[in-house]
Scaffold this active site. Sequence first.
Site, mmCIF file in Angstrom:
data_model
loop_
_atom_site.group_PDB
_atom_site.id
_atom_site.type_symbol
_atom_site.label_atom_id
_atom_site.label_comp_id
_atom_site.label_asym_id
_atom_site.label_seq_id
_atom_site.Cartn_x
_atom_site.Cartn_y
_atom_site.Cartn_z
ATOM 1 N N TRP A 80 0.758 -1.035 -0.089
ATOM 2 C CA TRP A 80 0.069 0.112 -0.059
ATOM 3 C C TRP A 80 0.953 1.181 0.074
ATOM 4 O O TRP A 80 1.808 1.376 0.937
ATOM 5 C CB TRP A 80 -1.060 0.236 1.204
ATOM 6 C CG TRP A 80 -1.928 -0.918 1.173
ATOM 7 C CD1 TRP A 80 -2.145 -2.166 2.195
ATOM 8 C CD2 TRP A 80 -2.984 -1.417 0.215
ATOM 9 N NE1 TRP A 80 -2.930 -3.099 1.991
ATOM 10 C CE2 TRP A 80 -3.626 -2.423 0.558
ATOM 11 C CE3 TRP A 80 -3.358 -0.452 -0.953
ATOM 12 C CZ2 TRP A 80 -4.673 -3.061 -0.006
ATOM 13 C CZ3 TRP A 80 -4.293 -1.269 -1.464
ATOM 14 C CH2 TRP A 80 -5.393 -2.033 -1.028
ATOM 15 N N SER A 103 6.874 6.199 -1.104
ATOM 16 C CA SER A 103 7.018 5.473 -0.216
ATOM 17 C C SER A 103 5.768 4.528 0.075
ATOM 18 O O SER A 103 4.761 4.840 -0.243
ATOM 19 C CB SER A 103 7.186 6.295 1.366
ATOM 20 O OG SER A 103 7.528 5.564 2.520
ATOM 21 N N SER A 104 5.951 3.497 0.932
ATOM 22 C CA SER A 104 4.851 2.471 0.955
ATOM 23 C C SER A 104 5.066 1.374 1.969
ATOM 24 O O SER A 104 6.129 1.419 2.572
ATOM 25 C CB SER A 104 4.824 1.779 -0.367
ATOM 26 O OG SER A 104 6.065 1.012 -0.649
ATOM 27 N N SER A 105 3.925 0.717 2.284
ATOM 28 C CA SER A 105 4.126 -0.368 3.253
ATOM 29 C C SER A 105 4.136 -1.664 2.391
ATOM 30 O O SER A 105 3.254 -2.089 1.668
ATOM 31 C CB SER A 105 2.877 -0.407 4.079
ATOM 32 O OG SER A 105 2.881 -1.499 5.021
#
Length: 401
Positions: A80, A103-105
């Site tokens: 995500w 940026s991400s998870s």
Amino acid sequence: MSAGDSFVQSIEQRRRLVETLVHAGDLRTQPWRLAVEAVPREAFLPSFFRPVDGPEGTLWEPVVAAEQESLALIYQDETWVTQLDRAITPERTQLPVAGVPTSSSTMPGLVVRMLEELQVDDTAKVLEIGTGTGYSTALLSERLGGDLVTSVEYDSVVAARAANALRAAGYAPDLVVGDGLDGCAASAPYDRVIATCSVRRIPVAWLEQTRPGGSILTTMTGWLDASAGLVRLEVTGKGRAEGRFLGTTDSFMPARPHDRPPLSDDLFDWLSESAPEERATPIGPEVLDQVVNWTCAYLAQLAVPDAQVIGISEGDGPMVNYLIDEGRRAFSALIPQADGCWRVRTAGPVDLWGQVEAMHARWQAAGEPSLDLFRLDVTPTAQTVRLMDSNQPFGSLPLGT
């Protein structure tokens, strides 16, 4: 949804995620299973973007964790996005927006698979490059204890969000804001280094800060966006390491200092002023495409590590793929022909496409080996890719820090 109901649903979602990751083969050992069951991913994803179709391409729709459907989304094995264009977060918009993810998870399957591949014991001291949302940092802290975990994040805003989330979840690793390529000398030496960003080469600092016998786990990439997947190296001495490509197709966003630089404003001027030579070529731009062949694309990138590729339409003609090395003022332009073949125009002090052709021919002559049959040898003066059973270099990574 009440706080109690939310807590119960979170526990249930974590258990479902565990079963999903076990079934996929990503989660293999009991200590990491317990860590995944214990860490609430929603604590590190208070909001995120999901992709939606827009009139001119992908848009990013904000999702807030308080929404009823968000918990089920959070525990999907999905990546995500949490930031666009190094500035836009989901809290800053109520409508779908355009932007480039910065940026991400990362999808839990990849996070857990990397943690399993890290091969830690209960006393391992770990340096994590790229704190991100803090989820993987929390898993490491749950497994090892925060006193054995140091995590470095380049983006100060991202780092602050992760620090707050980790503290609220009860974890206290050593968090550092800085360039992860520099590691964290203050807490060295480490038994393990793990990177949740991709690099063009193994940074010298990681080698210096890992004890002999310790290991480095990272993904490799380059300016053509071709990933080598996971690479695991054992540090054998000062500035030295050896290891192999694990044959995965995983990738992360590049470490920002290793990302390709923007092309210059005068690019089209010197492209038009050049006097290129033209010839036939036996291969086309498909050799740069990882969807066509993962190994082939990475090796092509290895042949021209300082080149970038862009597509340019010339008037009403077809799309022409330009391979450009601005540092050497060289380019190769691939022009499709009506019969399905390709011609190439080259200009500058080096024939970029000729280097790709030579690498491709060598790979074919070797039997088109897959990437897991290659190894990476690192010395203070070179980082060299070789076939596992050969001492002859196949190619070298660009030098740098």
